[in-house]
Enzyme design. Structure first.
Site, PDB file in Angstrom:
ATOM      1  N   ASP A  93       9.544  53.835 -31.613  1.00  0.00           N
ATOM      2  CA  ASP A  93       9.632  55.287 -31.662  1.00  0.00           C
ATOM      3  C   ASP A  93       9.791  55.693 -33.122  1.00  0.00           C
ATOM      4  O   ASP A  93      10.889  55.721 -33.665  1.00  0.00           O
ATOM      5  CB  ASP A  93      10.821  55.761 -30.820  1.00  0.00           C
TER       6      ASP A  93
ATOM      7  N   TYR B 267      20.452  73.382 -27.564  1.00  0.00           N
ATOM      8  CA  TYR B 267      21.706  72.696 -27.888  1.00  0.00           C
ATOM      9  C   TYR B 267      22.834  73.688 -28.177  1.00  0.00           C
ATOM     10  O   TYR B 267      23.623  73.493 -29.106  1.00  0.00           O
ATOM     11  CB  TYR B 267      21.523  71.766 -29.092  1.00  0.00           C
TER      12      TYR B 267
ATOM     13  N   LYS C  61       6.762  64.835 -35.199  1.00  0.00           N
ATOM     14  CA  LYS C  61       7.538  65.549 -36.213  1.00  0.00           C
ATOM     15  C   LYS C  61       6.723  65.847 -37.468  1.00  0.00           C
ATOM     16  O   LYS C  61       6.099  66.882 -37.568  1.00  0.00           O
ATOM     17  CB  LYS C  61       8.833  64.803 -36.524  1.00  0.00           C
TER      18      LYS C  61
ATOM     19  N   TYR D 205      18.307  57.693 -29.211  1.00  0.00           N
ATOM     20  CA  TYR D 205      17.864  59.009 -28.767  1.00  0.00           C
ATOM     21  C   TYR D 205      16.340  59.023 -28.845  1.00  0.00           C
ATOM     22  O   TYR D 205      15.759  58.741 -29.898  1.00  0.00           O
ATOM     23  CB  TYR D 205      18.427  60.140 -29.635  1.00  0.00           C
TER      24      TYR D 205
END
Length: 431
Positions: free
Chosen positions: A246, A19, A275, A152
């Site tokens: 998600d 990014y 995560k 996202y």
């Protein structure tokens, strides 16, 4: 005030960073050590971590129980392929996840765990599962997905296709990735009616609906209510559309319950987790499906099999870390810590509401968000936070905190104080 001057490491030219506009962005800070809720830099400073290393380090860094479990597993077997073989850490982890995921003990339990190595891959697996589910059920035209504005779900091709194509970071790939059905999140009666009408009209093409429950993360840290989530899931059930949750960012206590779906009392057909699964110690993710989905792949026909298999699937070292992380959740202390963090964030970020240029301040579990009216001076903000010895990474039009659950009260106060002070400075610079 500027960062302490250090020679630029010539090896940086070989790194293509995430990014990052490599031509203009400043060199990254070099981390040399982690401990608890803090990151030590090469210059000797310690930064209080406000974002848990992209929301993973829920127990803080270097937790001795996780480190010990990984060290033992390193001695026994760091890795072995998962095709044709299995091992104890994966068996134990799959069994344990099946008992804590939403719906445990019900007919809709998410008992079939497919391991992956990253959140994006877990989403890819979920999308492939949904498409092949319908193919195996004799409905091969059901290949498209409904996703939501500000969504996202990751940076790989399939995951990109269910992100917001206009406001998200993947707009330039329009036309190069599958075109999905992106709609506004239905939060009013009229919006829900339109959503239901769309599902009814797409019976022959829609494979599933995918949503980040309660908190849309990297698309803007936007919240929605448990009632909205429940209504979406109920609508999917009525029209026989698979619902994919998600929970890569929201799972493992971040929103105040072990999984966000629990707050709406809903059970998805497929769930993605990652995560914080290993407590931030090593990469791992998983996709879990209910019996309805799993049974559609059972056949004497080999072509009905699910043909997917990440090379490091169910990595024993990561599975050992994940099992140790789950041990740390068992006594309920982590969720109590989230409650304390939520209370502190609500109180201590509230002054931002009175700062010119701030549109909103919102808190959900151990997530605190300060919404700017527009994205301005993001690079300055990032540099200013590190100068104040906190690690906060604003993006778009939000400054957010998602600290480790074990963060001390004084550390959290330092984080929130830095946000209030820096946002005041930011407002004066841009006002």
């Amino acid at each position: 005030m500027t960062e302490p001057a250090h020679p630029v490491d010539p090896r940086l030219k070989y790194l293509w960073r995430p990014y990052t506009q490599m031509q203009t962005e400043a060199p990254p800070l070099k981390a040399v050590e982690t401990c608890g809720a803090q990151i030590k830099l090469e210059d000797g400073r310690w930064l209080i971590d406000g974002i848990s290393s992209w929301w993973t380090a829920c127990h803080g860094y270097n937790h001795e129980a996780i480190i010990e479990a990984m060290q033992k597993q390193l001695d026994d077997m760091p890795h072995v392929m998962f095709g044709g073989l299995t091992h104890e850490p994966a068996l134990q982890l799959a069994w344990r996840l099946s008992r804590i995921l939403p719906g445990s003990g019900t007919d809709n339990a998410l008992e079939h765990i497919f391991f992956a190595d990253s959140g994006s891959v877990a989403v890819e697996v979920a999308l492939k599962m949904a498409v092949q589910y319908w193919h195996n059920k004799g409905a091969p035209t059901r290949t498209r997905f409904v996703a939501f504005q500000n969504a996202y779900h990751g940076d790989t091709t399939g995951a990109m296709s269910v992100c917001d194509p206009e406001e998200g970071m993947h707009a330039l790939f329009k036309g190069a990735i599958p075109e999905q059905i992106i709609v506004e999140l239905p939060e009013t009666v009229d919006q829900m009616a339109a959503f239901e009408h769309m599902l009814m009209g797409g019976q022959r093409e829609i494979a599933g609906v995918i949503l980040e429950p309660l908190v849309q993360g990297a698309g803007g840290m936007r919240f929605h209510s448990p009632e909205t989530l429940a209504a979406i899931v109920e609508c999917c059930k009525r029209h026989h559309v698979l619902f994919i949750a998600d929970e890569i960012a929201t799972g493992f206590g971040r929103t105040g319950t072990m999984f966000a779906c629990e707050q709406a009392d809903v059970v998805p057909d497929i769930i993605c987790i990652g995560k914080a699964l290993t407590g931030g110690a090593i990469g791992m993710a998983a996709t879990a499906a209910n019996e309805k989905v799993f049974s559609a792949f059972l056949s004497d026909d080999q072509t009905a099999s699910f043909m997917h298999g990440p090379t490091y699937m169910a990595n024993p070292l990561a599975a050992a870390a994940a099992n140790a992380s789950l041990d740390l959740f068992e006594d309920g202390e982590r969720l109590e810590q989230v409650v304390r963090i939520e209370e502190a964030l609500r109180d201590q970020l509230e002054p931002c509401r009175n700062i010119p240029g701030i549109e909103d301040v919102r808190v959900k579990g151990a997530i605190g968000v300060v919404q700017m009216t527009e994205p301005r001076n993001i690079n300055w903000l990032r540099q200013r936070f590190s100068q104040m010895n906190v690690w906060v990474r604003p993006f778009g039009d939000v400054v957010y905190l998602m600290p480790p659950f074990i963060i001390g009260a004084h550390e959290l106060t330092a984080l929130t104080g830095a946000v209030v002070n820096v946002m005041n400075e930011w407002s004066k610079r841009t006002g």
